[in-house]
Design a protein around this motif. Structure first.
Motif, mmCIF file in Angstrom:
data_model
loop_
_atom_site.group_PDB
_atom_site.id
_atom_site.type_symbol
_atom_site.label_atom_id
_atom_site.label_comp_id
_atom_site.label_asym_id
_atom_site.label_seq_id
_atom_site.Cartn_x
_atom_site.Cartn_y
_atom_site.Cartn_z
ATOM 1 N N PHE A 68 0.069 -3.493 -6.850
ATOM 2 C CA PHE A 68 0.604 -4.165 -5.354
ATOM 3 C C PHE A 68 1.893 -3.717 -4.974
ATOM 4 C CE2 PHE A 68 -3.300 -6.347 -5.152
ATOM 5 C CZ PHE A 68 -3.447 -7.028 -4.252
ATOM 6 N N LEU A 126 7.415 -9.530 0.300
ATOM 7 C CA LEU A 126 6.044 -9.934 0.330
ATOM 8 C C LEU A 126 5.606 -10.096 -1.375
ATOM 9 C CD1 LEU A 126 3.607 -8.772 3.198
ATOM 10 C CD2 LEU A 126 4.589 -11.044 2.717
ATOM 11 N N ARG A 127 5.875 -8.872 -1.984
ATOM 12 C CA ARG A 127 5.564 -8.493 -3.328
ATOM 13 C C ARG A 127 6.569 -9.870 -4.268
ATOM 14 N NH1 ARG A 127 6.746 -3.168 -2.453
ATOM 15 N NH2 ARG A 127 8.594 -3.449 -3.882
ATOM 16 N N ILE A 151 -3.008 -14.641 -3.697
ATOM 17 C CA ILE A 151 -3.077 -13.782 -2.383
ATOM 18 C C ILE A 151 -3.331 -14.626 -1.027
ATOM 19 C CG2 ILE A 151 -4.291 -11.916 -1.176
ATOM 20 C CD1 ILE A 151 -4.263 -10.432 -4.020
ATOM 21 N N ARG A 164 6.090 -0.545 8.108
ATOM 22 C CA ARG A 164 5.469 -0.825 6.948
ATOM 23 C C ARG A 164 5.425 -2.494 6.961
ATOM 24 N NH1 ARG A 164 7.423 -0.875 1.285
ATOM 25 N NH2 ARG A 164 9.320 -2.043 2.412
ATOM 26 N N ASP A 165 6.500 -3.229 7.284
ATOM 27 C CA ASP A 165 6.682 -4.496 7.077
ATOM 28 C C ASP A 165 5.591 -5.121 8.025
ATOM 29 O OD1 ASP A 165 8.628 -4.041 5.508
ATOM 30 O OD2 ASP A 165 10.368 -4.568 6.989
ATOM 31 N N ARG A 214 -2.385 3.689 6.141
ATOM 32 C CA ARG A 214 -2.920 2.556 5.620
ATOM 33 C C ARG A 214 -4.095 3.105 4.387
ATOM 34 N NH1 ARG A 214 -5.800 -2.517 8.241
ATOM 35 N NH2 ARG A 214 -3.476 -2.999 8.705
ATOM 36 N N SER A 260 1.899 -4.600 6.430
ATOM 37 C CA SER A 260 1.794 -4.995 5.329
ATOM 38 C C SER A 260 1.432 -6.495 5.573
ATOM 39 C CB SER A 260 3.144 -5.056 4.092
ATOM 40 O OG SER A 260 4.290 -5.708 4.971
ATOM 41 N N ILE A 271 -1.937 -8.440 4.134
ATOM 42 C CA ILE A 271 -1.934 -9.507 3.251
ATOM 43 C C ILE A 271 -2.678 -10.727 4.188
ATOM 44 C CG2 ILE A 271 0.177 -10.836 4.078
ATOM 45 C CD1 ILE A 271 -0.949 -10.150 0.582
ATOM 46 N N PHE A 275 2.659 -3.147 0.449
ATOM 47 C CA PHE A 275 3.087 -4.239 0.949
ATOM 48 C C PHE A 275 4.889 -4.247 0.557
ATOM 49 C CE2 PHE A 275 -0.910 -5.133 -0.659
ATOM 50 C CZ PHE A 275 -1.387 -5.806 0.456
ATOM 51 N N SER A 276 5.503 -5.032 1.473
ATOM 52 C CA SER A 276 7.031 -5.159 1.355
ATOM 53 C C SER A 276 7.557 -5.664 0.054
ATOM 54 C CB SER A 276 7.586 -5.662 2.494
ATOM 55 O OG SER A 276 7.191 -6.938 2.718
ATOM 56 N N GLY A 325 -1.362 -15.241 2.272
ATOM 57 C CA GLY A 325 -1.972 -15.105 3.660
ATOM 58 C C GLY A 325 -2.526 -16.213 4.591
#
Length: 356
Positions: free
Chosen positions: A273, A282-283, A300, A215-216, A251, A219, A223, A278-279, A304
């Motif tokens: 979000f 990141l959030r 965002i 997931r990391d 996804r 994500s 992003i 998103f990890s 990114g």
């Protein structure tokens, strides 16, 4: 095209995948200088010859053939012959934007980030494969040595750590092939189910340390890609939906949750979000950037585009943690057997010295 030519073409096409970020940067520079796509392709061929870069020459020739077959072909259609399918959504967004040059340059940044992440993951995978292979081989050889000692001194009784080492060596010699198949099966299952398994349990697993590595990685790519879509002029919801253009069920499942949240609570952007794609890191950073940004989309874009280096460092830390954990468990078996061999040899020598 004969078999050799096909293999050669596959080689150069694959090689281009790892250097295509430079291609996008060169293309953006050419567009800023009002160079036509056909002239850019010709320049790629000439520069490839000067630099003795056959990959560059082949890419330029493919572009020329595509453009000459249809003079009205657009940017995306022209580049489809040389770029991977995963880049096409970004190219479509760039072609529709009001600032094609900067959008193409942004694609170069995203692609460069993806390549660096891929190299990090590949490097860690190769290192772990080497460590597991070496540790496994050493463990089997050491276990065989211990078994030979045990058989030649069957009148000696072992106890404590020596007994544990003997039992471990017996297990390895009897079931090493089963262990090898089990490891291969586990790796295969992880590779197969990581992009496919979805549901409540998967959502919990994605939040766990190390197990949430997939997931990391996804994500971070999401992003970066989302930032490119938004900077090209796509509205937030359409940009998010554009992330599902690949065939990744995981996804698509994550994006569907975000879209549903935006439909039911359009004002709660951070809540949308936080649905799983998103990890947490990141959030958290996105929430901080949104406090000072004029719009959530700007936060965002900033995350990114301007903070990819920090994201990459965090992923590297996670990879090191995962690799260290696996290395510890695998190497510990080899270390135990090596120490056990020394203590067993010393014990046997002392016992034989007593008159056995």
């Amino acid at each position: 095209m004969n078999a050799f030519d096909k293999i050669e073409d596959i080689y150069y096409s694959t090689r281009f995948l790892f250097f295509r970020d430079s291609f996008y940067f060169d293309l953006a520079d050419a567009l800023r200088r009002d160079v036509s796509l056909k002239d850019f392709a010709r320049r790629e061929i000439e520069n490839g010859k000067i630099l003795k870069d056959e990959t560059r020459v082949r890419v330029g020739k493919k572009l020329i053939r595509t453009i000459e077959n249809d003079d009205s072909v657009g940017l995306v259609a022209s580049l489809k012959c040389v770029t991977p399918k995963g880049d096409w959504p970004m190219l479509r967004a760039a072609e529709a934007s009001n600032d094609v040059e900067n959008s193409i340059s942004h694609i170069g940044n995203v692609v460069a980030f993806r390549i660096r992440i891929l190299m990090l993951v590949s490097g860690m995978a190769l290192m772990l494969a080497f460590i597991v292979g070496m540790s496994g081989g050493i463990s089997v050889l050491t276990a065989d040595t211990i078994n030979q000692i045990e058989k030649s001194t069957n009148q000696i009784k072992f106890s404590g750590f020596n007994q544990f080492t003997v039992l471990l060596s017996r297990f390895i010699m009897d079931y090493w092939h089963v262990c090898a198949l089990a490891i291969a099966a586990i790796v295969g299952m992880l590779v197969y189910f990581a992009p496919r398994y979805i549901g409540v349990l998967r959502q919990k697993i994605d939040e766990w340390p190390i197990l949430g590595l997939y997931r990391d990685l996804k994500s971070a790519n999401a992003i970066a890609t989302l930032s490119m879509f938004l900077s090209s002029g796509l509205v937030l919801k359409k940009a998010i939906i554009s992330l599902t253009e690949d065939d990744n069920p995981w996804r698509k499942w994550q994006i569907q949750k975000i879209v549903q949240s935006l439909d039911t609570q359009p004002e709660e952007l951070m809540k949308a979000f936080s649905r799983g794609l998103f990890s947490a890191r990141l959030r958290s950073r996105l929430a901080s950037l949104s406090d000072s940004a004029s719009a959530f989309e700007d936060a965002i874009i900033s995350l990114g585009r301007d903070e990819l280096e920090n994201i990459e460092k965090q992923i590297k830390k996670t990879l090191i943690a995962a690799g260290s954990t696996i290395t510890f468990f695998v190497a510990s078996v080899a270390v135990i057997l090596s120490l056990g061999t020394q203590t067993i040899i010393s014990f046997v020598y002392n016992e034989l010295s007593k008159g056995y």
